[in-house]
Design a protein around this motif. Structure first.
Motif, short mmCIF file in Angstrom:
data_model
loop_
_atom_site.label_atom_id
_atom_site.label_comp_id
_atom_site.label_asym_id
_atom_site.label_seq_id
_atom_site.Cartn_x
_atom_site.Cartn_y
_atom_site.Cartn_z
N LEU A 18 0.83 -1.21 0.00
CA LEU A 18 0.00 0.00 0.00
C LEU A 18 0.86 1.26 0.00
CD1 LEU A 18 -2.86 -0.99 2.46
CD2 LEU A 18 -2.98 -0.80 -0.03
N THR A 19 1.98 1.23 0.72
CA THR A 19 2.88 2.38 0.74
C THR A 19 3.44 2.65 -0.65
OG1 THR A 19 3.46 1.93 3.04
CG2 THR A 19 4.96 3.34 1.79
N LEU A 20 3.92 1.61 -1.32
CA LEU A 20 4.47 1.78 -2.67
C LEU A 20 3.42 2.31 -3.64
CD1 LEU A 20 6.76 -1.35 -3.07
CD2 LEU A 20 7.46 1.04 -3.03
N ILE A 21 2.22 1.77 -3.56
CA ILE A 21 1.16 2.21 -4.47
C ILE A 21 0.79 3.67 -4.18
CG2 ILE A 21 -1.28 1.88 -5.06
CD1 ILE A 21 -0.77 -1.15 -4.68
N ALA A 22 0.71 4.04 -2.91
CA ALA A 22 0.39 5.43 -2.56
C ALA A 22 1.47 6.38 -3.04
CB ALA A 22 0.21 5.55 -1.05
N LEU A 23 2.74 5.98 -2.90
CA LEU A 23 3.83 6.83 -3.37
C LEU A 23 3.80 6.97 -4.89
CD1 LEU A 23 6.73 5.59 -1.07
CD2 LEU A 23 5.57 7.81 -0.99
N ALA A 24 3.45 5.90 -5.58
CA ALA A 24 3.36 5.97 -7.05
C ALA A 24 2.18 6.83 -7.47
CB ALA A 24 3.23 4.57 -7.63
N ALA A 25 1.07 6.71 -6.77
CA ALA A 25 -0.13 7.47 -7.12
C ALA A 25 0.06 8.97 -6.90
CB ALA A 25 -1.33 6.97 -6.33
N THR A 26 0.87 9.33 -5.91
CA THR A 26 1.10 10.74 -5.64
C THR A 26 2.26 11.31 -6.43
OG1 THR A 26 2.50 10.22 -3.75
CG2 THR A 26 0.16 10.59 -3.30
N THR A 28 5.42 10.58 -6.03
CA THR A 28 6.65 10.67 -5.22
C THR A 28 7.73 9.76 -5.78
OG1 THR A 28 5.28 11.11 -3.29
CG2 THR A 28 7.56 10.48 -2.88
N VAL A 29 7.33 8.58 -6.23
CA VAL A 29 8.27 7.66 -6.88
C VAL A 29 7.81 7.44 -8.31
CG1 VAL A 29 8.93 6.51 -4.73
CG2 VAL A 29 7.05 5.59 -6.08
N GLY A 30 8.61 6.81 -9.08
CA GLY A 30 8.27 6.56 -10.48
C GLY A 30 7.27 5.43 -10.65
N TRP A 31 7.21 4.93 -11.86
CA TRP A 31 6.27 3.87 -12.21
C TRP A 31 6.51 2.59 -11.41
CZ3 TRP A 31 8.29 -0.69 -13.70
CH2 TRP A 31 9.63 -0.67 -14.13
N TRP A 32 7.74 2.39 -10.96
CA TRP A 32 8.06 1.15 -10.26
C TRP A 32 7.30 1.02 -8.94
CZ3 TRP A 32 10.04 1.58 -5.44
CH2 TRP A 32 10.63 2.80 -5.09
N GLY A 33 6.76 2.10 -8.43
CA GLY A 33 5.96 2.04 -7.20
C GLY A 33 4.71 1.19 -7.37
N TRP A 34 4.25 1.07 -8.62
CA TRP A 34 3.07 0.24 -8.87
C TRP A 34 3.37 -1.24 -8.69
CZ3 TRP A 34 -1.35 2.50 -8.58
CH2 TRP A 34 -1.45 3.85 -8.89
N LEU A 35 4.64 -1.58 -8.55
CA LEU A 35 4.99 -2.97 -8.24
C LEU A 35 4.53 -3.36 -6.83
CD1 LEU A 35 8.57 -3.20 -9.79
CD2 LEU A 35 6.45 -4.17 -10.68
N GLY A 36 4.04 -2.41 -6.08
CA GLY A 36 3.45 -2.70 -4.78
C GLY A 36 2.26 -3.62 -4.86
N VAL A 37 1.73 -3.81 -6.06
CA VAL A 37 0.63 -4.75 -6.27
C VAL A 37 1.10 -6.18 -5.98
CG1 VAL A 37 -0.89 -5.72 -8.05
CG2 VAL A 37 -0.51 -3.26 -7.93
N VAL A 38 2.36 -6.48 -6.26
CA VAL A 38 2.89 -7.84 -6.07
C VAL A 38 2.82 -8.26 -4.60
CG1 VAL A 38 4.91 -9.32 -6.32
CG2 VAL A 38 4.29 -7.74 -8.15
N PRO A 39 3.35 -7.47 -3.65
CA PRO A 39 3.22 -7.90 -2.26
C PRO A 39 1.76 -7.97 -1.79
CG PRO A 39 4.53 -5.88 -2.39
CD PRO A 39 4.19 -6.29 -3.77
N LEU A 40 0.90 -7.11 -2.34
CA LEU A 40 -0.52 -7.20 -1.97
C LEU A 40 -1.13 -8.52 -2.43
CD1 LEU A 40 -1.99 -3.64 -2.63
CD2 LEU A 40 -1.63 -4.79 -0.45
N LEU A 41 -0.79 -8.92 -3.65
CA LEU A 41 -1.33 -10.18 -4.17
C LEU A 41 -0.81 -11.39 -3.39
CD1 LEU A 41 -1.23 -9.59 -8.03
CD2 LEU A 41 -3.23 -9.68 -6.54
N THR A 42 0.49 -11.39 -3.09
CA THR A 42 1.03 -12.52 -2.34
C THR A 42 0.46 -12.57 -0.92
OG1 THR A 42 3.01 -11.27 -1.71
CG2 THR A 42 3.17 -12.67 -3.67
#
Length: 70
Positions: A18-26, A28-42
């Motif tokens: 959720l932190t990575l996705i929030a940072l990507a959505a705002t 703050t970080v680049g596109w790679w922040g959307w990789l936060g979906v992977v830990p959510l799925l696992t």
């Protein structure tokens, strides 16, 4: 698939994802922040492919009660 992701591990994955996705959505970080979906799925599934390959398991194992004969 046998579950290999335990409770604390799952909570950490949700927080990190959720932190990575929030940072990507705002932005703050680049596109790679959307990789936060992977830990959510696992965390949602309870199974992590690298854990299977490495033989790791963070799930608490339940032991069957031992039966004693009188």
């Amino acid at each position: 698939m046998t579950k290999n992701v335990g409770g604390i591990d799952r909570m950490l994955r949700v927080v990190i994802g959720l932190t990575l996705i929030a940072l990507a959505a705002t932005g703050t970080v680049g596109w790679w922040g959307w990789l936060g979906v992977v830990p959510l799925l696992t965390a949602a599934v309870g199974w992590c492919p690298p854990y299977s390959l490495l033989g790791w398991n963070t799930c608490a194992t339940k032991t069957a009660p031992s039966k004693t004969t009188p």
